[in-house]
Design an enzyme around this catalytic site. Structure first.
Site, short mmCIF file in Angstrom:
data_model
loop_
_atom_site.label_atom_id
_atom_site.label_comp_id
_atom_site.label_asym_id
_atom_site.label_seq_id
_atom_site.Cartn_x
_atom_site.Cartn_y
_atom_site.Cartn_z
N GLY A 15 0.84 -1.20 0.00
CA GLY A 15 0.00 0.00 0.00
C GLY A 15 0.87 1.25 0.00
N GLY A 17 1.51 3.24 -2.43
CA GLY A 17 0.95 4.33 -3.22
C GLY A 17 0.16 5.28 -2.36
CE LYS A 18 -4.81 5.44 3.00
NZ LYS A 18 -5.85 4.77 3.74
CG ASN A 38 8.60 -4.25 -11.71
OD1 ASN A 38 8.59 -3.03 -11.81
ND2 ASN A 38 9.60 -4.90 -11.17
N GLY A 40 2.56 -1.68 -9.15
CA GLY A 40 1.17 -1.28 -9.35
C GLY A 40 0.70 -0.60 -8.09
CG HIS A 41 2.40 2.33 -6.36
ND1 HIS A 41 3.43 3.24 -6.32
CD2 HIS A 41 2.93 1.17 -5.92
CE1 HIS A 41 4.53 2.64 -5.91
NE2 HIS A 41 4.25 1.39 -5.67
CB THR A 42 -4.52 0.83 -5.96
OG1 THR A 42 -4.11 -0.30 -6.70
CG2 THR A 42 -5.96 1.17 -6.29
CD GLN A 224 9.31 -3.54 -8.06
OE1 GLN A 224 10.33 -2.87 -8.15
NE2 GLN A 224 8.26 -3.29 -8.80
CB THR A 239 12.43 -7.04 -8.47
OG1 THR A 239 12.21 -6.49 -9.77
CG2 THR A 239 12.98 -5.99 -7.52
CB THR A 301 0.27 -9.65 -12.86
OG1 THR A 301 0.19 -9.70 -11.43
CG2 THR A 301 1.52 -8.89 -13.27
CE LYS A 331 -5.20 -4.20 1.15
NZ LYS A 331 -4.92 -5.13 0.08
P1 IMP Z 1 10.09 -8.93 -11.86
O1 IMP Z 1 10.27 -7.70 -11.02
O2 IMP Z 1 8.98 -8.82 -12.86
O3 IMP Z 1 11.37 -9.41 -12.49
O4 IMP Z 1 9.63 -10.12 -10.87
C1 IMP Z 1 10.50 -10.64 -9.87
C2 IMP Z 1 9.74 -10.96 -8.59
O5 IMP Z 1 9.30 -9.75 -7.99
C3 IMP Z 1 8.49 -11.80 -8.81
O6 IMP Z 1 8.32 -12.67 -7.69
C4 IMP Z 1 7.37 -10.78 -8.83
O7 IMP Z 1 6.13 -11.33 -8.45
C5 IMP Z 1 7.88 -9.79 -7.80
N1 IMP Z 1 7.36 -8.44 -8.01
C6 IMP Z 1 7.74 -7.55 -8.93
N2 IMP Z 1 7.07 -6.40 -8.80
C7 IMP Z 1 6.24 -6.56 -7.77
C8 IMP Z 1 5.30 -5.69 -7.13
O8 IMP Z 1 5.11 -4.52 -7.48
N3 IMP Z 1 4.63 -6.24 -6.09
C9 IMP Z 1 4.86 -7.51 -5.65
N4 IMP Z 1 5.73 -8.32 -6.20
C10 IMP Z 1 6.42 -7.87 -7.26
#
Ligand code: IMP
Length: 426
Positions: A15, A17-18, A38, A40-42, A224, A239, A301, A331
């Site tokens: 969370g 983003g918030k 990769n 995603g901030h809501t 991340q 990541t 995703t 949360k």
């Molecule tokens: P990548 O960053 O796409 O290479 O993924 C590597 C790992 O990081 C995977 O286990 C993804 O599910 C996780 N991951 C990447 N970005 C996020 C995120 O924003 N939230 C949660 N897991 C993430």
């Protein structure tokens, strides 16, 4: 308060983003320093939900300049699509700046991300398949293309054709795939994408320093999280960048002495997406309830997140790695209807108690959580805006987390809305 870092302390999706949006009110610049789309901030503002992937959360404030720093990997097609979507909903993105040194995610990076995952079979990492790993790999191998290359057609063509000569060989000989046509890709990127990206490209390091030198405040927004950090996370299930607070200096181009506040974001429980060890994972009905109540599915995703109880061992390590000055618990309201809550205070590994994260990852795979159990509060927290309105059991739970982790809790989130939070130690 020159520079504040907001960093995830678990496996992402805490969370951020918030919280970033809340803290951003007092800032002039909000800077993304690593990762790419990769993330995603809501954010929920005036009942409208905004899902941001690449653009910093500060974009929703008129007074803020959102900055994509040099440490980010940028898919320019995604960036432009996100700008279009935001602008179609009335959000002005004209102040956005993107570092010319940020590396470009290009179509072959995404193709390779997919193929590498498939090739790994049951050992796959569970990446987001957005091309993040292959792009950072090219950066380290010094064959990457950067945002600034879009502004120099000759250089762009030259670099692209050199790198594709090698990538196409790999695609054909290792993966039995057709390659990419360098001229076609260059034509498309230079004619359709470069002119639209150009107005946003800037020397972001100078921009940040000019702001700092004139007394401005900067928010460094991590994507991340700590345990997905390339160096300090659960490698290889990580990541390919450094989300920890130290990564903010590298990915934004400022020295550590500017950072005087580091806010660690933790959910009141934990989740993880993709593969890798997770000691408090719940594979039962309680886990399913957390997923359902917390809507624990990837913003972009749509993957189901793995749920678990709050893990104080991890958090203690996150405090050390990031020099956290405070925690924000998000949360909390998702736990409203549970009769009983658990917090992992230590691990048992082959009969040995570990209060701190075991050094060897094989031990982390074997770790059995040692829990303390708490009664739930069984009431709706969504309208709570002040600590005095919290039920006693919720206060006990939060105070226990704070004592276990060793840093004070600042914000506590009680719902997705911008106003759904309270200050725990104000
Ligand atoms: P990548 O960053 O796409 O290479 O993924 C590597 C790992 O990081 C995977 O286990 C993804 O599910 C996780 N991951 C990447 N970005 C996020 C995120 O924003 N939230 C949660 N897991 C993430």
């Amino acid at each position: 308060m020159p520079a504040t870092v907001v960093v995830g302390t678990q496996w992402g999706d805490e969370g951020k983003g918030k919280l970033t949006d809340l803290v951003a009110r007092d800032m002039q610049l909000v800077v993304r320093y690593q990762g790419g789309h990769n993330a995603g901030h809501t954010l929920v503002v005036d009942g409208q939900s905004f899902a941001l992937q690449l653009i910093p959360s500060g974009v929703l404030y008129d007074h803020i300049t959102p900055v994509i720093g040099n440490g980010v990997v940028v898919d320019p097609v995604v960036m432009l699509a996100e700008i279009d979507t935001l602008e179609s909903r009335g959000v002005d993105c004209s102040k956005l700046k993107v570092s010319g040194n940020a590396h470009l995610i290009l179509p072959y990076h995404q193709e390779l991300d997919r193929l590498i995952e498939r090739h790994l079979g049951k050992n796959k990492l569970g990446t987001t398949k957005r091309g993040i790993g292959p792009t950072y790999a090219d950066k380290a191998s010094r064959v990457g293309l950067r945002v600034q290359d879009l502004l120099d057609p000759e250089i762009f063509r030259e670099k692209l054709s050199a790198v594709l000569a090698e990538k196409n060989l790999v695609l054909a000989k290792v993966y039995n795939r057709l390659g990419f046509d360098a001229d076609e890709m260059a034509d498309r990127y230079l004619s359709e994408i470069a002119p639209r990206v150009a107005p946003y490209v800037a020397d972001t390091v100078t921009l940040l320093h000019e702001s700092l030198e004139s007394g401005g405040n900067i928010l460094l927004e991590g994507a991340q999280a700590t345990f997905l950090d390339l160096d300090h996370g659960t490698y290889p299930f990580v990541t390919s960048s450094n989300p920890i607070a130290g990564g903010a200096c590298v990915g934004a181009g400022i020295g550590p002495r500017y950072i005087d506040r580091v806010i660690g974001i933790a959910k009141a429980y934990v989740t993880r997406v993709g593969s890798g060890p997770m000691p408090t994972e719940l594979l039962d009905e309680t886990g399913d309830r957390i997923v359902d109540l917390g809507h624990e599915y990837g913003v972009n995703t749509k993957r189901r997140r793995r749920p678990g109880w709050f893990d104080a061992v991890m958090l203690r390590h996150a405090v050390r790695l990031n020099s956290l000055s405070e925690l924000a618990i998000t949360k909390l309201d998702i736990l409203d209807t549970f009769d009983e809550l658990k917090v992992c205070v230590a691990y048992d590994v082959d009969g040995v108690r570990h209060d701190h994260l075991p050094y060897h990852q094989s031990d982390l795979f074997k770790a059995t959580p040692i829990y303390e159990t708490f009664p739930g509060w069984n009431c709706d927290l969504s309208e709570v805006r002040d600590r005095s309105e919290l039920p006693a059991n919720a206060v006990t739970y939060l105070e226990f987390l704070q004592d276990q982790v060793g840093v004070p809790i600042g914000f506590v989130g009680t719902g997705p809305g911008r106003d759904q939070y309270l200050e725990f130690n104000s």
